[in-house]
Design a protein around this motif. Structure first.
Motif, PDB file in Angstrom:
ATOM      1  N   ASP A 184       0.837  -1.203   0.000  1.00  0.00           N
ATOM      2  CA  ASP A 184       0.000   0.000   0.000  1.00  0.00           C
ATOM      3  C   ASP A 184       0.870   1.250   0.000  1.00  0.00           C
ATOM      4  N   GLY A 185       0.245   2.379  -0.330  1.00  0.00           N
ATOM      5  CA  GLY A 185       0.917   3.661  -0.215  1.00  0.00           C
ATOM      6  C   GLY A 185       1.900   3.972  -1.317  1.00  0.00           C
ATOM      7  N   LEU A 186       1.736   3.305  -2.470  1.00  0.00           N
ATOM      8  CA  LEU A 186       2.656   3.554  -3.591  1.00  0.00           C
ATOM      9  C   LEU A 186       2.075   4.572  -4.565  1.00  0.00           C
ATOM     10  N   VAL A 187       2.969   5.243  -5.288  1.00  0.00           N
ATOM     11  CA  VAL A 187       2.577   6.145  -6.365  1.00  0.00           C
ATOM     12  C   VAL A 187       3.419   5.841  -7.596  1.00  0.00           C
ATOM     13  N   LEU A 188       2.880   6.232  -8.731  1.00  0.00           N
ATOM     14  CA  LEU A 188       3.587   6.121  -9.999  1.00  0.00           C
ATOM     15  C   LEU A 188       3.995   7.534 -10.407  1.00  0.00           C
ATOM     16  N   VAL A 189       5.293   7.772 -10.449  1.00  0.00           N
ATOM     17  CA  VAL A 189       5.826   9.083 -10.821  1.00  0.00           C
ATOM     18  C   VAL A 189       6.131   9.055 -12.313  1.00  0.00           C
ATOM     19  N   SER A 190       5.479   9.947 -13.050  1.00  0.00           N
ATOM     20  CA  SER A 190       5.683  10.053 -14.497  1.00  0.00           C
ATOM     21  C   SER A 190       6.752  11.102 -14.760  1.00  0.00           C
ATOM     22  N   VAL A 191       7.719  10.745 -15.596  1.00  0.00           N
ATOM     23  CA  VAL A 191       8.885  11.599 -15.841  1.00  0.00           C
ATOM     24  C   VAL A 191       9.046  11.824 -17.342  1.00  0.00           C
ATOM     25  N   ASP A 192       9.267  13.073 -17.713  1.00  0.00           N
ATOM     26  CA  ASP A 192       9.521  13.437 -19.103  1.00  0.00           C
ATOM     27  C   ASP A 192      10.999  13.195 -19.406  1.00  0.00           C
ATOM     28  N   GLU A 193      11.258  12.215 -20.237  1.00  0.00           N
ATOM     29  CA  GLU A 193      12.639  11.864 -20.582  1.00  0.00           C
ATOM     30  C   GLU A 193      13.418  13.059 -21.117  1.00  0.00           C
ATOM     31  N   ASP A 194      12.764  13.922 -21.874  1.00  0.00           N
ATOM     32  CA  ASP A 194      13.443  15.070 -22.475  1.00  0.00           C
ATOM     33  C   ASP A 194      13.862  16.121 -21.444  1.00  0.00           C
ATOM     34  N   ALA A 195      13.322  16.050 -20.233  1.00  0.00           N
ATOM     35  CA  ALA A 195      13.647  17.035 -19.196  1.00  0.00           C
ATOM     36  C   ALA A 195      14.737  16.545 -18.238  1.00  0.00           C
ATOM     37  N   LEU A 196      15.322  15.405 -18.534  1.00  0.00           N
ATOM     38  CA  LEU A 196      16.346  14.841 -17.653  1.00  0.00           C
ATOM     39  C   LEU A 196      17.688  15.554 -17.849  1.00  0.00           C
ATOM     40  N   PRO A 197      18.526  15.564 -16.799  1.00  0.00           N
ATOM     41  CA  PRO A 197      19.803  16.277 -16.882  1.00  0.00           C
ATOM     42  C   PRO A 197      20.820  15.607 -17.792  1.00  0.00           C
ATOM     43  N   GLN A 198      20.627  14.360 -18.111  1.00  0.00           N
ATOM     44  CA  GLN A 198      21.498  13.659 -19.056  1.00  0.00           C
ATOM     45  C   GLN A 198      20.683  12.544 -19.702  1.00  0.00           C
ATOM     46  N   PRO A 199      21.134  12.049 -20.826  1.00  0.00           N
ATOM     47  CA  PRO A 199      20.382  11.000 -21.521  1.00  0.00           C
ATOM     48  C   PRO A 199      20.275   9.716 -20.701  1.00  0.00           C
ATOM     49  N   LEU A 200      19.171   9.036 -20.888  1.00  0.00           N
ATOM     50  CA  LEU A 200      18.999   7.720 -20.278  1.00  0.00           C
ATOM     51  C   LEU A 200      19.911   6.719 -20.955  1.00  0.00           C
ATOM     52  N   LYS A 201      20.255   5.681 -20.222  1.00  0.00           N
ATOM     53  CA  LYS A 201      20.917   4.525 -20.826  1.00  0.00           C
ATOM     54  C   LYS A 201      19.870   3.413 -20.842  1.00  0.00           C
ATOM     55  N   TRP A 202      19.666   2.820 -21.992  1.00  0.00           N
ATOM     56  CA  TRP A 202      18.710   1.730 -22.149  1.00  0.00           C
ATOM     57  C   TRP A 202      19.495   0.431 -22.087  1.00  0.00           C
TER      58      TRP A 202
END
Length: 121
Positions: A53-71
């Motif tokens: 219980d007590g969980l949330v799903l945080v939605s994040v804009d990939e384009d607003a990140l400080p550096q690129p994601l690594k897949w």
């Protein structure tokens, strides 16, 4: 693209107040922040957060990140998004509760549930 981070509501509130998030215990141990795509979120919930219980799903804009994601490959060779930096609150585009239904599975918000058939199985 929007990516997703599952956390407790208390953690999300602390993240909002601090303005950044260095990661959960597993993220800190692994050296990066784990995320899921919309199609991966249900499986992540089922494997790592079942019945909590007590969980949330945080939605994040990939384009607003400080550096690129690594897949990088993880479960079954699927590519998962990983961030090797702190997550700024400014990249968050939504926070949705993840209530546990009477059947014991988390109910995902509409934008994600459409990608994963509505509930965690």
């Amino acid at each position: 693209m929007t990516i997703y981070k599952i956390m407790t509501a208390d953690t999300a509130d602390a993240f909002r107040r601090a303005g950044s998030f260095a990661g959960a215990e597993i993220d800190l141990a692994d050296g990066y922040i784990h995320f899921s795509t919309a199609t991966q979120a249900a499986d992540t919930l089922a494997r790592h957060f079942a019945g909590r219980d007590g969980l949330v799903l945080v939605s994040v804009d990939e384009d607003a990140l400080p550096q690129p994601l690594k897949w990088e490959p993880a479960r079954g060779g699927q590519l998962f998004p990983h961030l090797y930096a702190a997550l700024p609150w400014s990249a968050v585009v939504g926070v949705d509760p993840l209530p546990v239904g009477a059947d014991g599975v988390h109910q995902l918000p509409g934008v994600v549930s459409g990608a994963v058939s509505g509930t965690v199985v």
